[in-house]
Design an enzyme around this catalytic site. Structure first.
Site, PDB file in Angstrom:
ATOM      1  N   GLY A 231       0.808  -1.211   0.000  1.00  0.00           N
ATOM      2  CA  GLY A 231       0.000   0.000   0.000  1.00  0.00           C
ATOM      3  C   GLY A 231       0.844   1.266   0.000  1.00  0.00           C
TER       4      GLY A 231
ATOM      5  CD  GLU B 245       7.599  -4.496  -7.936  1.00  0.00           C
ATOM      6  OE1 GLU B 245       7.208  -3.305  -7.994  1.00  0.00           O
ATOM      7  OE2 GLU B 245       6.866  -5.426  -7.582  1.00  0.00           O
ATOM      8  CE  LYS B 246      12.604   0.186 -16.163  1.00  0.00           C
ATOM      9  NZ  LYS B 246      13.928   0.864 -16.226  1.00  0.00           N
ATOM     10  CE1 TYR B 247       8.047   4.624  -8.992  1.00  0.00           C
ATOM     11  CE2 TYR B 247       9.062   6.066 -10.626  1.00  0.00           C
ATOM     12  CZ  TYR B 247       8.120   5.843  -9.632  1.00  0.00           C
ATOM     13  OH  TYR B 247       7.261   6.848  -9.283  1.00  0.00           O
TER      14      TYR B 247
ATOM     15  CD  GLU C  41      -2.991  -2.823  -4.700  1.00  0.00           C
ATOM     16  OE1 GLU C  41      -3.594  -2.569  -3.662  1.00  0.00           O
ATOM     17  OE2 GLU C  41      -1.882  -2.315  -4.997  1.00  0.00           O
TER      18      GLU C  41
ATOM     19  NE  ARG D 184      -7.859  -3.615   2.322  1.00  0.00           N
ATOM     20  CZ  ARG D 184      -6.683  -3.421   1.776  1.00  0.00           C
ATOM     21  NH1 ARG D 184      -5.680  -4.237   2.045  1.00  0.00           N
ATOM     22  NH2 ARG D 184      -6.476  -2.425   0.935  1.00  0.00           N
TER      23      ARG D 184
HETATM   24  C1  MV4 Z   1       5.135   0.922  -7.926  1.00  0.00           C
HETATM   25  C2  MV4 Z   1       5.101   2.096  -8.697  1.00  0.00           C
HETATM   26  C3  MV4 Z   1       5.918   2.170  -9.791  1.00  0.00           C
HETATM   27  N1  MV4 Z   1       6.720   1.136 -10.097  1.00  0.00           N
HETATM   28  N2  MV4 Z   1       5.944  -0.071  -8.274  1.00  0.00           N
HETATM   29  C4  MV4 Z   1       2.139   2.420  -4.542  1.00  0.00           C
HETATM   30  C5  MV4 Z   1       1.134   1.689  -3.773  1.00  0.00           C
HETATM   31  C6  MV4 Z   1       1.561   0.291  -3.796  1.00  0.00           C
HETATM   32  N3  MV4 Z   1       0.435  -0.557  -3.922  1.00  0.00           N
HETATM   33  C7  MV4 Z   1       2.504   0.174  -4.951  1.00  0.00           C
HETATM   34  N4  MV4 Z   1       2.758   1.508  -5.396  1.00  0.00           N
HETATM   35  C8  MV4 Z   1       3.512   1.750  -6.479  1.00  0.00           C
HETATM   36  N5  MV4 Z   1       4.349   0.774  -6.856  1.00  0.00           N
HETATM   37  C9  MV4 Z   1       6.706   0.044  -9.339  1.00  0.00           C
HETATM   38  N6  MV4 Z   1       7.510  -0.965  -9.656  1.00  0.00           N
HETATM   39  C10 MV4 Z   1       4.239   3.116  -8.320  1.00  0.00           C
HETATM   40  C11 MV4 Z   1       3.454   2.948  -7.204  1.00  0.00           C
HETATM   41  C12 MV4 Z   1       2.658   4.051  -6.869  1.00  0.00           C
HETATM   42  C13 MV4 Z   1       3.199   5.234  -6.414  1.00  0.00           C
HETATM   43  C14 MV4 Z   1       4.538   5.357  -6.227  1.00  0.00           C
HETATM   44  C15 MV4 Z   1       5.085   6.537  -5.814  1.00  0.00           C
HETATM   45  C16 MV4 Z   1       4.265   7.623  -5.553  1.00  0.00           C
HETATM   46  C17 MV4 Z   1       2.920   7.518  -5.691  1.00  0.00           C
HETATM   47  C18 MV4 Z   1       2.369   6.324  -6.129  1.00  0.00           C
HETATM   48  C19 MV4 Z   1       1.014   6.227  -6.272  1.00  0.00           C
HETATM   49  C20 MV4 Z   1       0.496   5.055  -6.693  1.00  0.00           C
HETATM   50  C21 MV4 Z   1       1.291   3.968  -6.994  1.00  0.00           C
END
Ligand code: MV4
Length: 450
Positions: free
Chosen positions: A164, A200-202, A275, A292
Site C-alpha cells: 500500500g 522492481e523496475k520503477y 493489484e 480483504r
Molecule cells: C510501484 C510504482 C511504480 N513502479 N511499483 C504504490 C502503492 C503500492 N500498492 C505500490 N505503489 C507503487 N508501486 C513500481 N515498480 C508506483 C506505485 C505508486 C506510487 C509510487 C510513488 C508515488 C505515488 C504512487 C502512487 C500510486 C502507486
C-alpha cells in the site's frame, strides 16, 4: 449459515457488514472503543461490546479483546472489514484455534500475500505477469547492483512486509543504490519488524488497476472485473471507478482468467483483490494482492449486481459460490468519491461535531456512511466519513450524477473533501479518463505564473 457475526471494525464498513447480515437474517455484534460509544454501528447491531479506549492499539487492533467479545456473545464468526486486523494472519489463526470462523482467506494465504516478495514469486509461478524485479528479498549491495543493472534505472525498493505504498524508495541511478538499500532495510525493520526488501523496475506515472475476485472453499474462483484507482494522493485513493476506461472486454477476460487461475493455485477463498500497474504502452503488471474486502468494493457491486459482502459471508460458512463466471455480467459505469473529514486545501484532518448532514439520493446514487447530523467524527481513526457512489449507463452519466449529488451535499461543522472532488470532476483530463497515479500531482501543482 452463521447465527451471529461479530464485526471487528467501525465506521461505514461496520455498517456495510450489518446491512449484509440483516438481509441474511444473521445477528450482529458490534465492538466499539470509548470514542465510538454513540456510533451508528453500535446502534444498529443486535449487541455491542466496548473493547477499550479510543487508541486503536488498545481496542480495534487488540486481538484478545475482540476474541473475548466474540466468546462472551457467542458469535460464530468474525468479519474484520478493511484496515485494522483485516489482513492479520495472526487473528485468523487465533480464530481457528477458538473455533470462530474468520471471514477471509486461510491464515496461510493471508501470510503469503502479506509477504509481498513471496507473493510476487508465487503469482509469477502461477502465470501472472509481474513487474521485472528481484526473485526474492535482496540482501547485499552487490546483489542489488547486479539486479538493478539488469533492470535498468529507475528501480524501486519495496519493503517485503510493507504494501500500500508504505516502505517504498525510488532509486534513479547507481550512485543512490547502496544508501537507498541500507535505509530501506533499516526502515522496513523499524516499521514492520522484518528488514526484507525487494527490487522492481520503477514505472513512471502508471495507472492503478485492480481485479476483484471471489473464491469459495471448494476450489471455485470467479473474477468480478477491474476497478481503476489511479486518482490518489500519498497512497490514499480518492476516486475509484469500474470498469476502467482503458480496459477492453478482451483484456478484462484475459486478466480475469489469469488471476482466477493464480488464486485457485494458492487455494484462495473469500474476497480478494489483485493489484496491477499499467505502463504507458498499456501493459499490465501484478504488484500485490489484498486479502480483504476493499473500501472501493461498492463500484464493482454496482456494475455486476453482486453483493460482495453477502457472498463473502456465504462462502465463509462453507457454501459454494452462488454463481459461475458465465453468470457474471458487467453493465454500465460506477464511480466512487471518498469523502474525508479534512481540509480540502491542506488535507489536514478535520474531526469534530457535524452540525448538518444531507446527502442526496436520486437515480444512480449510493451512499455508504456512518455520519448523520449531530454525529461526532473522532480524531483517532482514518478520516473517511462517507463513500458516494454514482452509477450510470456510461462514464459520462456516472460523472454527471456524481457532480449533481456532490453539488447537493450539505455537510456543516467539519471540513470535507467534497470541494476537491467537485474540482476533479470538472477537470477535462479526468473527464477524458487521462488519469494516472501522477494525476493529483499535476492537479495540485500551483498554476504556472503568467
Ligand atoms: C510501484 C510504482 C511504480 N513502479 N511499483 C504504490 C502503492 C503500492 N500498492 C505500490 N505503489 C507503487 N508501486 C513500481 N515498480 C508506483 C506505485 C505508486 C506510487 C509510487 C510513488 C508515488 C505515488 C504512487 C502512487 C500510486 C502507486
Amino acid at each position: 449459515m452463521f447465527k451471529k457475526i461479530l464485526i471487528a471494525n467501525r465506521g461505514e464498513i461496520a455498517l456495510r457488514v450489518i446491512c449484509a447480515c440483516r438481509e441474511m437474517g444473521i445477528k450482529t455484534v458490534a465492538v466499539f472503543s470509548e470514542a465510538d460509544e454513540h456510533s451508528l454501528h453500535v446502534r444498529f447491531a443486535d449487541e455491542a461490546v466496548c473493547i477499550g479506549p479510543a487508541r486503536s492499539a488498545e481496542s480495534y487492533l487488540h486481538v484478545p479483546a475482540i476474541i473475548s467479545a466474540a466468546e462472551i456473545t457467542g458469535a460464530d464468526a468474525i468479519h474484520p472489514g478493511y484496515g485494522f486486523l483485516s489482513e492479520s494472519a495472526y487473528l485468523a489463526e487465533v480464530c481457528e484455534a477458538c473455533h470462530i470462523k474468520f471471514i477471509g482467506p486461510s491464515p496461510a494465504v493471508i501470510r503469503l500475500m502479506g509477504e509481498k516478495s513471496r507473493a510476487r514469486r508465487a503469482m509469477k509461478k502461477a502465470g501472472v505477469v509481474t513487474l521485472p524485479g528481484s526473485d526474492g528479498p535482496v540482501e547485499t549491495e552487490e546483489e542489488a547492483r547486479t539486479i538493478a543493472a539488469a533492470l535498468g534505472f529507475p528501480v524501486i525498493i519495496k519493503a517485503s512486509n510493507g504494501g500500500g505504498g508504505r516502505g517504498m524508495r525510488i532509486v534513479r541511478n547507481a550512485d543512490e543504490l547502496s544508501q537507498a538499500l541500507r535505509t530501506a532495510q533499516r526502515e522496513a525493520q523499524a516499521a514492520f519488524g522484518i528488514g526484507d526488501v525487494y527490487l522492481e523496475k520503477y514505472l513512471e506515472a502508471p495507472r492503478h488497476i485492480e481485479m476483484q475476485i471471489l473464491g469459495d472453499e471448494h476450489g471455485n474462483v470467479v473474477h468480478l472485473g477491474e476497478r481503476e484507482c489511479s486518482v490518489q494522493r500519498r497512497h490514499q485513493k480518492l476516486i475509484e471507478e469500474a470498469p476502467s476506461a482503458v480496459i477492453s472486454e478482451k483484456q478484462r477476460a484475459a486478466l480475469g482468467t489469469m488471476v482466477v487461475e493464480a488464486a485457485r493455485a494458492v487455494g484462495y477463498s473469500s474476497a480478494g483483490t489483485f493489484e496491477f500497474l499499467m505502463d504507458a504502452e498499456d501493459n499490465l503488471y501484478f504488484i500485490e494482492a489484498n486479502t480483504r474486502l476493499q473500501v472501493e468494493h461498492g463500484v464493482t457491486e454496482l456494475v455486476t449486481g453482486i453483493d460482495i459482502v453477502k457472498e463473502q459471508i456465504r462462502v465463509a460458512s462453507g457454501a459454494v459460490l452462488s454463481f459461475t463466471q458465465d453468470e457474471v455480467t458487467f453493465s454500465g459505469h460506477a464511480i466512487e468519491c471518498r469523502i474525508n473529514a479534512e481540509n480540502p486545501e491542506t488535507f489536514a484532518p478535520s474531526p469534530g461535531r457535524v452540525d448538518a448532514f444531507s446527502l442526496p439520493g436520486g437515480p444512480g446514487i449510493r451512499v455508504d456512511t456512518f455520519v448523520h447530523a449531530e454525529a461526532t467524527v473522532p480524531p483517532n481513526y482514518d478520516s473517511l466519513i462517507a463513500k458516494v457512489m454514482a452509477y450510470g449507463r456510461t462514464r459520462e452519466e456516472a460523472i454527471a450524477r456524481m457532480r449533481r449529488a456532490l453539488e447537493m451535499t450539505v455537510i456543516e461543522g467539519i471540513h470535507t473533501s467534497v470541494p476537491m472532488h467537485l474540482k476533479i470532476l470538472a477537470d477535462v483530463d479526468f473527464q477524458q479518463a487521462r488519469i494516472s497515479t501522477a494525476f493529483m500531482d499535476r492537479f495540485l501543482a500551483p498554476p504556472p505564473a503568467a
